[in-house]
Design a protein around this motif. Structure first.
Motif, PDB file in Angstrom:
ATOM      1  N   LYS A  80     -12.490  14.302 -71.187  1.00 45.43           N
ATOM      2  CA  LYS A  80     -13.295  14.087 -69.969  1.00 45.43           C
ATOM      3  C   LYS A  80     -13.417  12.605 -69.644  1.00 45.43           C
ATOM      4  N   GLY A  81     -13.347  12.295 -68.352  1.00 44.75           N
ATOM      5  CA  GLY A  81     -13.644  10.924 -67.923  1.00 44.75           C
ATOM      6  C   GLY A  81     -12.488   9.953 -68.012  1.00 44.75           C
TER       7      GLY A  81
ATOM      8  N   TYR B 209     -19.146   5.186 -72.170  1.00 50.54           N
ATOM      9  CA  TYR B 209     -19.457   6.614 -72.141  1.00 50.54           C
ATOM     10  C   TYR B 209     -20.438   6.848 -70.991  1.00 50.54           C
TER      11      TYR B 209
ATOM     12  N   ARG C 219     -21.648   9.095 -67.341  1.00 48.67           N
ATOM     13  CA  ARG C 219     -21.614  10.431 -66.759  1.00 48.67           C
ATOM     14  C   ARG C 219     -20.431  10.478 -65.797  1.00 48.67           C
ATOM     15  N   GLN C 220     -19.637  11.566 -65.916  1.00 50.71           N
ATOM     16  CA  GLN C 220     -18.407  11.631 -65.139  1.00 50.71           C
ATOM     17  C   GLN C 220     -18.694  11.834 -63.650  1.00 50.71           C
ATOM     18  N   GLN C 221     -18.178  10.975 -62.818  1.00 48.06           N
ATOM     19  CA  GLN C 221     -18.279  11.133 -61.368  1.00 48.06           C
ATOM     20  C   GLN C 221     -17.239  10.226 -60.721  1.00 48.06           C
TER      21      GLN C 221
ATOM     22  N   TYR D 133     -15.581   6.062 -64.811  1.00 48.91           N
ATOM     23  CA  TYR D 133     -14.698   6.667 -65.810  1.00 48.91           C
ATOM     24  C   TYR D 133     -15.075   6.199 -67.208  1.00 48.91           C
ATOM     25  N   ARG D 134     -14.640   6.969 -68.182  1.00 49.30           N
ATOM     26  CA  ARG D 134     -14.969   6.579 -69.563  1.00 49.30           C
ATOM     27  C   ARG D 134     -13.965   5.554 -70.074  1.00 49.30           C
TER      28      ARG D 134
END
Ligand code: HAM
Length: 451
Positions: A7-8, A122, A124-126, A130-131
């Motif tokens: 994710k991310g 780290y 929150r994905q939006q 990005y991570r």
């Protein structure tokens, strides 16, 4: 088991991307990165590459124990010897560590460095967050003059202009010197104390540890409370004010328009005096394309030489996405010439392939067993412009066929003439721009008639 990307994070690909993700196209990234290299050379900044992980304490000491980056966003792990390491969440701390360790200040009066590379947070994905994101950053160390601030801001604005970005604005503020901030922090806390219970949970946490960050709050109730809060501006000392006024004057003389942003404090603790941010209309909350500021005390706080510094970092994802949203026409990366041998044409094709590449002409090949019609259809689908066909008939006649797919034209080229032309070119120099086959083909076209 099939593997999926975490994710991310995302892949940067040369093709096969859906339209809404076309900012992940590696050709676009190459274009933007090539402008960065040219521009940094123009401004006299030299490249530095540091590792993607460092000791965790480097980041906690520089970004600040109470910053979001340190409290929530770091990828921290223990190595096999139980040392705490973290993936770098930003570039400035690593550059400072490297400067101190390698005594870079001994070699230059003013140290002007730039970097391009991945950073890890780290979050929150939006969209726009990005991570793993990529930053182009610069750090200019050794000069305390506002001219240094002007130079890095001018460099970032020039970068946006050079890549073709249309809508961006510069927000600017001064945080004053450390002593100014201590006095302001006290005044802000005194003002907020009676409103403490109405503050958002996040601002309550920031109240003790880092009240200035409350100014950055996105919460509408916090913002309403802040309407009447004392302004940092009233606490800025004489020297910091003179620095800021000189910078604003120089920005105007340079034709760089800006908006004063008294609430701009930025999320990292190391800044003093100038802070700035470039924003765009991105259609989402993540509209900061890049930002930075002065951080005169950071090097000394990391046991380095006591040198002033100023710099910025900008996020390439958001920048390339903004270019796509404004429908910017990226320069087209030309496809290599495609050599298609038929049967006994193979050896002549291989020899031509080698010679073209030797001369810096991008060349590819297709040796598949498929029918010629199918191979030509595939070449068309894959976007090749020029095809060189060599088969037994061509070899018998001492020619090859040059097809220009976009115009559906074709002509016979004498192999001897092609080789003679090629031999007039000097060998490929990786430091020179590539010669393209189209130039050569055009030269030859002028001397031969299409069939
Ligand atoms: P920063 O504002 O934390 O500053 O990050 C710089 C830029 O990186 C942001 O303006 C944004 O464009 C991009 N960025 C940050 N986080 C993300 C994310 N999660 N996803 C996508 N893009 C992101 C710094 O990092 C400082 N080191 C800048 C600096 C250099 N100050 C002085 N020298």
């Amino acid at each position: 088991m099939t593997f999926k990307i975490p994710k991310g994070v995302f892949d940067i690909l040369p093709y096969a991307l859906p339209t809404e993700e076309n900012w992940k196209d590696s050709h676009k990234w190459r274009y933007v990165e090539s402008v960065i290299y040219q521009l940094c050379t123009l401004f006299g900044f030299e490249e530095i590459r540091t590792p993607i992980f460092e000791s965790t304490e480097l980041f906690t000491r520089s970004a600040g124990h109470t910053s979001d980056i340190v409290t929530k966003e770091m990828y921290t792990f223990l190595d096999k010897k139980n040392r705490s390491l973290s993936l770098r969440p930003e570039g400035t701390a690593s550059v400072m560590r490297s400067l101190i360790e390698n005594h870079l200040e001994v070699h230059r009066n003013e140290i002007k460095l730039f970097y391009i590379g991945p950073m890890f947070r780290y979050e929150r994905q939006q969209a726009g967050r990005y991570r793993q994101h990529h930053q182009f950053g610069v750090e200019s160390i050794g000069a305390s003059s506002p001219i240094s601030d002007l130079e890095v801001i001018h460099l970032l604005a020039s970068f946006f202009q050079a890549i073709g970005l249309k809508k961006f604005s510069l927000l600017i503020n001064t945080l004053g010197d450390i002593s100014d901030r201590v006095r302001y922090k006290e005044a802000l806390q005194n003002y907020l104390k009676p409103h403490y219970q109405e503050l958002s949970e996040e601002s309550k946490i920031r109240f003790e540890k880092n009240p200035l960050r409350i100014l950055d709050s996105k919460d509408s109730k916090d913002q309403a409370i802040l309407q009447e809060a004392p302004l940092l501006d009233a606490f800025i000392g004489k020297e910091a004010r003179a620095h800021f006024e000189e910078l604003l004057c120089q920005l105007s003389l340079y034709g760089l328009s800006f908006t004063l942003a008294p609430q701009l404090v930025r999320g990292l603790d190391y800044y003093n005096r100038t802070v700035f941010e470039f924003t765009t209309e991105s259609g989402n909350a993540q509209n900061s394309l890049g930002g930075g500021g002065r951080y005169d005390g950071l090097l000394a706080s990391l046991q380095g030489p006591s040198l002033p510094a100023v710099g910025f970092g900008c996020g390439l994802e958001r920048i390339i996405r903004s270019l796509c949203l404004q429908e910017f026409s990226f320069p087209i990366t030309k496809k290599p010439v495609l050599i298609l041998p038929i049967e006994e044409g193979k050896n002549a094709a291989l020899s031509l392939l080698k010679k073209l590449r030797q001369k810096g002409i991008p060349a590819s090949y297709n040796f598949s067993e498929q029918k010629l019609k199918k191979r030509l259809q595939n070449a068309d689908k894959e976007g090749f412009d020029y095809i060189l066909l060599i088969g037994p008939d061509e070899i018998a006649k001492g020619i090859c066929q040059l097809k220009h797919l976009p115009s559906s034209t074709s002509l016979e080229l004498s192999l001897l003439e092609l080789e003679t032309k090629l031999s007039t070119l000097s060998d490929f120099d990786p430091c020179q721009p590539l010669l393209y086959f189209s130039e050569l083909a055009n030269q030859i076209r002028q001397t031969q008639k299409p069939t």
